[in-house]
Design an enzyme around this catalytic site. Structure first.
Site, PDB file in Angstrom:
ATOM      1  N   SER A  27     -43.183  16.207   6.812  1.00 44.73           N
ATOM      2  CA  SER A  27     -42.596  15.773   8.082  1.00 44.73           C
ATOM      3  C   SER A  27     -43.689  15.268   9.009  1.00 44.73           C
ATOM      4  O   SER A  27     -44.867  15.615   8.846  1.00 44.73           O
ATOM      5  CB  SER A  27     -41.862  16.946   8.753  1.00 44.73           C
ATOM      6  OG  SER A  27     -41.604  16.694  10.110  1.00 44.73           O
ATOM      7  N   TYR A  38     -40.552  25.529  11.978  1.00 42.92           N
ATOM      8  CA  TYR A  38     -40.449  24.304  11.169  1.00 42.92           C
ATOM      9  C   TYR A  38     -41.817  23.650  11.009  1.00 42.92           C
ATOM     10  O   TYR A  38     -42.219  23.286   9.894  1.00 42.92           O
ATOM     11  CB  TYR A  38     -39.476  23.348  11.851  1.00 42.92           C
ATOM     12  CG  TYR A  38     -39.147  22.088  11.115  1.00 42.92           C
ATOM     13  CD1 TYR A  38     -39.942  20.949  11.237  1.00 42.92           C
ATOM     14  CD2 TYR A  38     -38.011  22.014  10.312  1.00 42.92           C
ATOM     15  CE1 TYR A  38     -39.632  19.773  10.570  1.00 42.92           C
ATOM     16  CE2 TYR A  38     -37.687  20.835   9.651  1.00 42.92           C
ATOM     17  CZ  TYR A  38     -38.502  19.727   9.787  1.00 42.92           C
ATOM     18  OH  TYR A  38     -38.190  18.558   9.116  1.00 42.92           O
TER      19      TYR A  38
HETATM   20  P1  NAP Z   1     -29.704  17.722   5.833  1.00 48.61           P
HETATM   21  O1  NAP Z   1     -28.963  16.453   6.089  1.00 48.61           O
HETATM   22  O2  NAP Z   1     -29.396  18.921   6.651  1.00 48.61           O
HETATM   23  O3  NAP Z   1     -29.562  18.090   4.262  1.00 48.61           O
HETATM   24  C1  NAP Z   1     -30.130  19.278   3.793  1.00 48.61           C
HETATM   25  C2  NAP Z   1     -29.772  19.420   2.321  1.00 48.61           C
HETATM   26  O4  NAP Z   1     -30.417  20.588   1.814  1.00 48.61           O
HETATM   27  C3  NAP Z   1     -28.306  19.587   2.057  1.00 48.61           C
HETATM   28  O5  NAP Z   1     -27.962  18.949   0.839  1.00 48.61           O
HETATM   29  C4  NAP Z   1     -28.141  21.094   1.927  1.00 48.61           C
HETATM   30  O6  NAP Z   1     -26.977  21.401   1.163  1.00 48.61           O
HETATM   31  C5  NAP Z   1     -29.433  21.435   1.198  1.00 48.61           C
HETATM   32  N1  NAP Z   1     -29.865  22.829   1.324  1.00 48.61           N
HETATM   33  C6  NAP Z   1     -30.064  23.548   2.462  1.00 48.61           C
HETATM   34  N2  NAP Z   1     -30.491  24.796   2.168  1.00 48.61           N
HETATM   35  C7  NAP Z   1     -30.551  24.864   0.809  1.00 48.61           C
HETATM   36  C8  NAP Z   1     -30.923  25.873  -0.114  1.00 48.61           C
HETATM   37  N3  NAP Z   1     -31.308  27.084   0.302  1.00 48.61           N
HETATM   38  N4  NAP Z   1     -30.870  25.604  -1.447  1.00 48.61           N
HETATM   39  C9  NAP Z   1     -30.485  24.371  -1.881  1.00 48.61           C
HETATM   40  N5  NAP Z   1     -30.139  23.353  -1.052  1.00 48.61           N
HETATM   41  C10 NAP Z   1     -30.178  23.615   0.276  1.00 48.61           C
HETATM   42  O7  NAP Z   1     -31.279  17.488   6.022  1.00 48.61           O
HETATM   43  P2  NAP Z   1     -32.149  16.137   5.963  1.00 48.61           P
HETATM   44  O8  NAP Z   1     -32.344  15.623   7.328  1.00 48.61           O
HETATM   45  O9  NAP Z   1     -31.617  15.250   4.903  1.00 48.61           O
HETATM   46  O10 NAP Z   1     -33.566  16.752   5.530  1.00 48.61           O
HETATM   47  C11 NAP Z   1     -34.001  16.713   4.194  1.00 48.61           C
HETATM   48  C12 NAP Z   1     -35.489  17.018   4.184  1.00 48.61           C
HETATM   49  O11 NAP Z   1     -36.186  16.054   4.989  1.00 48.61           O
HETATM   50  C13 NAP Z   1     -35.846  18.374   4.800  1.00 48.61           C
HETATM   51  O12 NAP Z   1     -36.945  18.928   4.110  1.00 48.61           O
HETATM   52  C14 NAP Z   1     -36.287  18.021   6.210  1.00 48.61           C
HETATM   53  O13 NAP Z   1     -37.164  18.996   6.769  1.00 48.61           O
HETATM   54  C15 NAP Z   1     -37.001  16.741   5.947  1.00 48.61           C
HETATM   55  N6  NAP Z   1     -37.188  15.876   7.124  1.00 48.61           N
HETATM   56  C16 NAP Z   1     -36.102  15.463   7.839  1.00 48.61           C
HETATM   57  C17 NAP Z   1     -36.318  14.615   8.923  1.00 48.61           C
HETATM   58  C18 NAP Z   1     -35.180  14.113   9.773  1.00 48.61           C
HETATM   59  O14 NAP Z   1     -35.476  13.592  10.878  1.00 48.61           O
HETATM   60  N7  NAP Z   1     -33.928  14.221   9.336  1.00 48.61           N
HETATM   61  C19 NAP Z   1     -37.605  14.208   9.255  1.00 48.61           C
HETATM   62  C20 NAP Z   1     -38.685  14.689   8.511  1.00 48.61           C
HETATM   63  C21 NAP Z   1     -38.462  15.513   7.434  1.00 48.61           C
HETATM   64  P3  NAP Z   1     -26.329  22.892   1.231  1.00 48.61           P
HETATM   65  O15 NAP Z   1     -26.273  23.282   2.679  1.00 48.61           O
HETATM   66  O16 NAP Z   1     -24.964  22.703   0.598  1.00 48.61           O
HETATM   67  O17 NAP Z   1     -27.206  23.786   0.429  1.00 48.61           O
HETATM   68  C1  GCO Z   2     -36.993  18.045  15.924  1.00 44.89           C
HETATM   69  C2  GCO Z   2     -36.609  17.257  14.700  1.00 44.89           C
HETATM   70  C3  GCO Z   2     -37.815  17.028  13.801  1.00 44.89           C
HETATM   71  C4  GCO Z   2     -37.359  16.131  12.645  1.00 44.89           C
HETATM   72  C5  GCO Z   2     -38.469  15.740  11.778  1.00 44.89           C
HETATM   73  C6  GCO Z   2     -39.529  14.954  12.474  1.00 44.89           C
HETATM   74  O1  GCO Z   2     -36.378  19.106  16.176  1.00 44.89           O
HETATM   75  O2  GCO Z   2     -37.915  17.574  16.612  1.00 44.89           O
HETATM   76  O3  GCO Z   2     -35.588  17.915  13.983  1.00 44.89           O
HETATM   77  O4  GCO Z   2     -38.288  18.277  13.311  1.00 44.89           O
HETATM   78  O5  GCO Z   2     -36.397  16.800  11.891  1.00 44.89           O
HETATM   79  O6  GCO Z   2     -38.988  16.817  11.067  1.00 44.89           O
HETATM   80  O7  GCO Z   2     -40.362  14.442  11.462  1.00 44.89           O
END
Ligand code: NAP
Ligand code: GCO
Length: 256
Positions: free
Chosen positions: A147, A160
């Site tokens: 992230s 986080y």
């Molecule tokens: P999301 O839309 O909330 O999706 C999370 C996924 O993880 C869902 O499929 C969920 O399905 C699954 N999950 C949660 N807990 C789990 C567990 N214990 N075992 C197996 N599956 C699990 O999240 P996202 O935004 O796509 O994020 C995906 C990744 O990208 C994460 O690592 C997040 O930290 C990272 N990220 C996100 C952002 C952002 O801005 N969105 C930015 C940087 C990094 P179930 O709940 O059915 O298990």
């Molecule tokens: C927040 C956001 C971030 C994003 C992402 C940024 O609370 O500021 O959720 O944590 O998810 O990880 O890269």
């Protein structure tokens, strides 16, 4: 892999954890579009099957295996089931992640532990299971979804940021131990991406405006913005890239 087609993934099998929606599902679709056989994972079987059905209707070869990535036994049995029923895992994307936002002084130990277990320990558990087979086959790709917060923090995200900072170093540790087995371990560090995880933030007009102002690209990212980088790190095009984190944030971390 043919040098002429370094980005193709034909004949390779990819497991993407947390891939029933959001970034994980987009990365699964990208890897499948490049020829990979994809295994989706999440806890909620209904959403997982819906995601698999949608990908199959798009013509992709998709399996779906539900297990909780924070549970050591679930991970071990899940990997065994995948390799028995579908074959060896050539590409692992450690994507699963959650948020439990709170000021550190008010944060419960339960919320601290839930985020560290889901966002960091799970990558160790799944990485360990995947590497055991990859070492035996002397080939593998592991992509840890880090992230912007692997390097930058903001108030209420201490659990986080600590987990994602740890994932940066776990990526380097995996490289240190597994690179000589021809396993490439790298990370992607997305900025602000519109998914369920960030939906509450996007719904807040003040925060939404802040993201668009703070990000030089002047927009939120989409999961598809991460697709090309994931295919690159999953393919032979990145065979000499190891221990690196590729930031995909619209320029946010490059400016003040
Ligand atoms: P999301 O839309 O909330 O999706 C999370 C996924 O993880 C869902 O499929 C969920 O399905 C699954 N999950 C949660 N807990 C789990 C567990 N214990 N075992 C197996 N599956 C699990 O999240 P996202 O935004 O796509 O994020 C995906 C990744 O990208 C994460 O690592 C997040 O930290 C990272 N990220 C996100 C952002 C952002 O801005 N969105 C930015 C940087 C990094 P179930 O709940 O059915 O298990
Ligand atoms: C927040 C956001 C971030 C994003 C992402 C940024 O609370 O500021 O959720 O944590 O998810 O990880 O890269």
């Amino acid at each position: 892999m043919s040098a002429a087609l370094p980005f193709r993934l034909d004949g390779r099998r990819a497991l993407i954890t947390g891939s029933s929606r959001g970034i994980g599902l987009a990365l699964a679709a990208a890897l499948a579009s490049s020829g990979a056989h994809v295994v989706l994972n999440a806890r909620d079987t209904g959403r997982l099957e819906s995601a698999a059905l949608a990908m199959r209707s798009a013509g992709h070869t998709v399996a779906a295996v539900a297990f909780d990535v924070t549970n050591e036994v679930s991970v071990t049995t899940g990997f065994a089931a995948i390799e028995a029923d579908h074959g060896p895992i050539d590409i692992l994307v450690n994507n699963t992640g959650i948020h439990r936002r709170a000021p550190l002084v008010d944060m419960t130990l339960a919320d601290w532990n839930a985020v560290l277990e889901t966002n960091l320990t799970s990558a160790f558990l799944a990485g360990r299971s995947a590497a055991r087979g990859m070492i035996a086959r002397r080939a593998g790709k592991i992509i840890n979804i880090c992230s912007l917060m692997s390097d930058l923090a903001r108030p209420t995200t201490g659990n986080y940021a600590a987990a994602k900072g740890g994932l940066r170093m776990l990526t380097r540790a995996m490289c240190a131990e597994w690179a000589h087995h021809n396993i490439q371990v790298n990370g992607l560090a997305p900025g602000y991406i519109l998914t369920d995880l960030t939906a509450p933030l996007a719904a807040d007009p003040k925060f939404n405006d802040w993201v668009k102002t703070r990000t030089p690209a002047a927009r939120w990212g989409t999961p598809d913005d991460l697709a090309g980088a994931c295919v690159f790190l999953a393919s032979s095009a990145s065979d000499f890239v190891n221990g690196q984190i590729l930031v995909i944030d619209g320029g946010l971390s490059a400016v003040v």
